[in-house]
Design a protein around this motif. Structure first.
Motif, mmCIF file in Angstrom:
data_model
loop_
_atom_site.group_PDB
_atom_site.id
_atom_site.type_symbol
_atom_site.label_atom_id
_atom_site.label_comp_id
_atom_site.label_asym_id
_atom_site.label_seq_id
_atom_site.Cartn_x
_atom_site.Cartn_y
_atom_site.Cartn_z
ATOM 1 N N VAL A 8 0.888 -1.145 -0.187
ATOM 2 C CA VAL A 8 -0.195 -0.035 -0.268
ATOM 3 C C VAL A 8 0.890 1.233 0.018
ATOM 4 O O VAL A 8 1.811 1.555 0.874
ATOM 5 C CB VAL A 8 -0.704 -0.123 1.091
ATOM 6 N N VAL A 9 0.681 2.176 -1.232
ATOM 7 C CA VAL A 9 1.646 3.240 -1.065
ATOM 8 C C VAL A 9 0.772 4.747 -0.773
ATOM 9 O O VAL A 9 1.473 5.594 -0.831
ATOM 10 C CB VAL A 9 2.241 3.422 -2.351
ATOM 11 N N SER A 10 -0.561 4.635 -0.546
ATOM 12 C CA SER A 10 -1.195 5.909 -0.097
ATOM 13 C C SER A 10 -1.344 5.831 1.488
ATOM 14 O O SER A 10 -1.360 4.819 2.009
ATOM 15 C CB SER A 10 -2.606 5.680 -0.831
ATOM 16 N N SER A 11 -1.939 7.098 1.577
ATOM 17 C CA SER A 11 -1.903 7.369 3.317
ATOM 18 C C SER A 11 -3.220 6.783 3.646
ATOM 19 O O SER A 11 -4.067 6.630 2.983
ATOM 20 C CB SER A 11 -1.798 8.782 3.603
ATOM 21 N N LYS A 13 -5.417 8.423 5.424
ATOM 22 C CA LYS A 13 -6.235 9.386 5.332
ATOM 23 C C LYS A 13 -6.914 9.365 3.928
ATOM 24 O O LYS A 13 -7.841 9.409 3.554
ATOM 25 C CB LYS A 13 -5.636 10.729 5.353
ATOM 26 N N PHE A 14 -6.007 9.226 2.858
ATOM 27 C CA PHE A 14 -6.533 9.080 1.455
ATOM 28 C C PHE A 14 -7.242 7.813 1.307
ATOM 29 O O PHE A 14 -8.396 7.953 0.633
ATOM 30 C CB PHE A 14 -5.376 8.901 0.636
ATOM 31 N N ASN A 15 -7.036 6.816 1.829
ATOM 32 C CA ASN A 15 -7.784 5.546 1.840
ATOM 33 C C ASN A 15 -9.082 5.667 2.281
ATOM 34 O O ASN A 15 -9.946 5.200 1.838
ATOM 35 C CB ASN A 15 -7.165 4.325 2.459
ATOM 36 N N GLU A 16 -8.987 6.324 3.552
ATOM 37 C CA GLU A 16 -10.449 6.497 4.422
ATOM 38 C C GLU A 16 -11.449 7.454 3.596
ATOM 39 O O GLU A 16 -12.479 7.142 3.265
ATOM 40 C CB GLU A 16 -10.288 7.045 5.624
ATOM 41 N N GLU A 17 -10.715 8.696 3.149
ATOM 42 C CA GLU A 17 -11.626 9.484 2.253
ATOM 43 C C GLU A 17 -12.337 9.120 1.171
ATOM 44 O O GLU A 17 -13.415 9.399 0.572
ATOM 45 C CB GLU A 17 -10.987 10.841 2.147
ATOM 46 N N GLY A 19 -12.306 5.701 -0.171
ATOM 47 C CA GLY A 19 -12.685 4.462 0.130
ATOM 48 C C GLY A 19 -11.806 3.250 -0.765
ATOM 49 O O GLY A 19 -12.507 2.286 -1.232
ATOM 50 N N GLN A 20 -10.778 3.756 -1.180
ATOM 51 C CA GLN A 20 -9.783 2.842 -1.768
ATOM 52 C C GLN A 20 -8.429 3.151 -1.650
ATOM 53 O O GLN A 20 -8.072 4.400 -1.021
ATOM 54 C CB GLN A 20 -10.022 3.054 -3.521
ATOM 55 N N ALA A 21 -7.598 2.246 -2.138
ATOM 56 C CA ALA A 21 -6.167 2.322 -1.619
ATOM 57 C C ALA A 21 -5.279 2.269 -3.069
ATOM 58 O O ALA A 21 -5.761 1.736 -3.939
ATOM 59 C CB ALA A 21 -5.630 1.510 -0.501
ATOM 60 N N LEU A 22 -4.157 3.165 -3.013
ATOM 61 C CA LEU A 22 -3.237 2.817 -4.184
ATOM 62 C C LEU A 22 -2.383 1.828 -3.694
ATOM 63 O O LEU A 22 -1.679 1.913 -2.735
ATOM 64 C CB LEU A 22 -2.496 4.217 -4.325
ATOM 65 N N VAL A 23 -2.063 0.806 -4.434
ATOM 66 C CA VAL A 23 -1.102 -0.249 -4.308
ATOM 67 C C VAL A 23 -0.234 -0.535 -5.416
ATOM 68 O O VAL A 23 -0.682 -0.173 -6.545
ATOM 69 C CB VAL A 23 -1.892 -1.609 -3.822
#
Length: 58
Positions: A8-11, A13-17, A19-23
């Protein structure tokens, strides 16, 4: 669907706001071309649950 390891490379806060993650996928591959281009970065460190390299170009 088969599960694949990823970094996972996103923060958080980003993931929560959003609703997805950068991986970036983790691969056991040994592509010389990808490694020489700087796109295949080996995982290193003591707190790993998997071995392999991170494919940062995907």
């Amino acid at each position: 669907m088969k599960k694949r390891p990823a970094l996972v490379v996103s923060s958080q806060k980003f993931n929560e706001e959003l609703g997805q993650a950068l991986v970036c996928p983790i691969s056991g591959g040994r592509s010389e071309k990808a490694r020489e281009g700087g796109y295949l970065v080996p995982l290193m460190g003591a707190c790993q649950r998997t071995d392999g390299s991170v494919r940062i170009h995907q």
